[in-house]
Write a protein that holds these residues in place. Structure first.
Motif, PDB file in Angstrom:
ATOM      1  N   THR A  33       0.811  -1.219   0.000  1.00  0.00           N
ATOM      2  CA  THR A  33       0.000   0.000   0.000  1.00  0.00           C
ATOM      3  C   THR A  33       0.842   1.265   0.000  1.00  0.00           C
ATOM      4  N   GLY A  34       2.150   1.125   0.163  1.00  0.00           N
ATOM      5  CA  GLY A  34       3.040   2.284   0.179  1.00  0.00           C
ATOM      6  C   GLY A  34       3.045   3.018   1.513  1.00  0.00           C
ATOM      7  N   GLU A  35       2.454   2.427   2.529  1.00  0.00           N
ATOM      8  CA  GLU A  35       2.445   3.051   3.848  1.00  0.00           C
ATOM      9  C   GLU A  35       3.761   2.764   4.562  1.00  0.00           C
ATOM     10  N   HIS A  36       4.135   3.664   5.445  1.00  0.00           N
ATOM     11  CA  HIS A  36       5.323   3.449   6.263  1.00  0.00           C
ATOM     12  C   HIS A  36       4.930   2.614   7.478  1.00  0.00           C
ATOM     13  N   PRO A  37       5.643   1.532   7.744  1.00  0.00           N
ATOM     14  CA  PRO A  37       5.314   0.745   8.939  1.00  0.00           C
ATOM     15  C   PRO A  37       5.637   1.529  10.211  1.00  0.00           C
ATOM     16  N   THR A  38       4.794   1.361  11.188  1.00  0.00           N
ATOM     17  CA  THR A  38       5.003   2.019  12.477  1.00  0.00           C
ATOM     18  C   THR A  38       4.906   0.974  13.581  1.00  0.00           C
ATOM     19  N   LEU A  39       5.493   1.288  14.698  1.00  0.00           N
ATOM     20  CA  LEU A  39       5.410   0.388  15.844  1.00  0.00           C
ATOM     21  C   LEU A  39       3.960   0.266  16.306  1.00  0.00           C
ATOM     22  N   THR A  40       3.245   1.368  16.314  1.00  0.00           N
ATOM     23  CA  THR A  40       1.834   1.331  16.703  1.00  0.00           C
ATOM     24  C   THR A  40       1.030   0.457  15.751  1.00  0.00           C
ATOM     25  N   GLY A  41       1.272   0.603  14.464  1.00  0.00           N
ATOM     26  CA  GLY A  41       0.576  -0.227  13.480  1.00  0.00           C
ATOM     27  C   GLY A  41       0.876  -1.705  13.671  1.00  0.00           C
ATOM     28  N   LEU A  42       2.127  -2.026  13.936  1.00  0.00           N
ATOM     29  CA  LEU A  42       2.512  -3.415  14.170  1.00  0.00           C
ATOM     30  C   LEU A  42       1.815  -3.959  15.402  1.00  0.00           C
ATOM     31  N   ILE A  43       1.830  -3.194  16.479  1.00  0.00           N
ATOM     32  CA  ILE A  43       1.198  -3.634  17.728  1.00  0.00           C
ATOM     33  C   ILE A  43      -0.284  -3.906  17.502  1.00  0.00           C
ATOM     34  N   LEU A  44      -0.961  -3.005  16.819  1.00  0.00           N
ATOM     35  CA  LEU A  44      -2.387  -3.184  16.568  1.00  0.00           C
ATOM     36  C   LEU A  44      -2.660  -4.367  15.646  1.00  0.00           C
ATOM     37  N   SER A  45      -1.820  -4.557  14.633  1.00  0.00           N
ATOM     38  CA  SER A  45      -2.026  -5.683  13.718  1.00  0.00           C
ATOM     39  C   SER A  45      -1.773  -7.025  14.402  1.00  0.00           C
ATOM     40  N   LEU A  46      -0.967  -7.014  15.447  1.00  0.00           N
ATOM     41  CA  LEU A  46      -0.726  -8.237  16.210  1.00  0.00           C
ATOM     42  C   LEU A  46      -1.859  -8.523  17.199  1.00  0.00           C
ATOM     43  N   GLY A  47      -2.764  -7.569  17.353  1.00  0.00           N
ATOM     44  CA  GLY A  47      -3.862  -7.751  18.286  1.00  0.00           C
ATOM     45  C   GLY A  47      -3.495  -7.425  19.719  1.00  0.00           C
ATOM     46  N   LEU A  48      -2.388  -6.710  19.884  1.00  0.00           N
ATOM     47  CA  LEU A  48      -1.955  -6.299  21.214  1.00  0.00           C
ATOM     48  C   LEU A  48      -2.511  -4.912  21.505  1.00  0.00           C
ATOM     49  N   SER A  49      -2.480  -4.528  22.773  1.00  0.00           N
ATOM     50  CA  SER A  49      -3.090  -3.260  23.141  1.00  0.00           C
ATOM     51  C   SER A  49      -2.088  -2.160  23.462  1.00  0.00           C
ATOM     52  N   SER A  50      -0.816  -2.520  23.618  1.00  0.00           N
ATOM     53  CA  SER A  50       0.155  -1.500  23.995  1.00  0.00           C
ATOM     54  C   SER A  50       1.582  -1.963  23.702  1.00  0.00           C
ATOM     55  N   ARG A  51       2.478  -1.020  23.763  1.00  0.00           N
ATOM     56  CA  ARG A  51       3.895  -1.346  23.593  1.00  0.00           C
ATOM     57  C   ARG A  51       4.376  -2.244  24.732  1.00  0.00           C
ATOM     58  N   GLN A  52       3.818  -2.035  25.912  1.00  0.00           N
ATOM     59  CA  GLN A  52       4.181  -2.863  27.058  1.00  0.00           C
ATOM     60  C   GLN A  52       3.799  -4.324  26.810  1.00  0.00           C
ATOM     61  N   SER A  53       2.685  -4.536  26.141  1.00  0.00           N
ATOM     62  CA  SER A  53       2.280  -5.908  25.804  1.00  0.00           C
ATOM     63  C   SER A  53       3.330  -6.554  24.904  1.00  0.00           C
ATOM     64  N   LEU A  54       3.808  -5.804  23.912  1.00  0.00           N
ATOM     65  CA  LEU A  54       4.842  -6.320  23.025  1.00  0.00           C
ATOM     66  C   LEU A  54       6.133  -6.567  23.788  1.00  0.00           C
ATOM     67  N   ASN A  55       6.485  -5.658  24.675  1.00  0.00           N
ATOM     68  CA  ASN A  55       7.705  -5.808  25.472  1.00  0.00           C
ATOM     69  C   ASN A  55       7.658  -7.040  26.366  1.00  0.00           C
ATOM     70  N   ARG A  56       6.476  -7.418  26.829  1.00  0.00           N
ATOM     71  CA  ARG A  56       6.364  -8.612  27.675  1.00  0.00           C
ATOM     72  C   ARG A  56       6.761  -9.870  26.903  1.00  0.00           C
ATOM     73  N   TYR A  57       6.447  -9.901  25.612  1.00  0.00           N
ATOM     74  CA  TYR A  57       6.845 -11.058  24.812  1.00  0.00           C
ATOM     75  C   TYR A  57       8.359 -11.148  24.684  1.00  0.00           C
TER      76      TYR A  57
END
Length: 64
Positions: A33-57
């Motif tokens: 789609t030509g969009e720039h990937p973002t950490l927020t976009g990645l977190i949301l696409s993974l079904g997580l609710s926050s950066r802290q959720s990702l950090n726990r993994y």
């Protein structure tokens, strides 16, 4: 007390491969789609609710 009892929410991902597949899908979608990937976009696409959720993994041995 049972050693297997846990407090808190169950993990969204039980396997690394499922998490990797969803992350790869996100980056492929951004590329197509030509969009720039973002950490927020990645977190949301993974079904997580926050950066802290990702950090726990990151703290779980098999997800490093």
């Amino acid at each position: 007390m049972n050693n297997k009892s846990r407090i808190g929410r169950p993990r969204v991902f039980k396997t690394v491969s499922k998490m990797n597949r969803l992350a790869e899908d996100y980056f492929e979608n951004c590329k197509s789609t030509g969009e720039h990937p973002t950490l927020t976009g990645l977190i949301l696409s993974l079904g997580l609710s926050s950066r802290q959720s990702l950090n726990r993994y990151e703290k779980i041995k098999e997800f490093r």
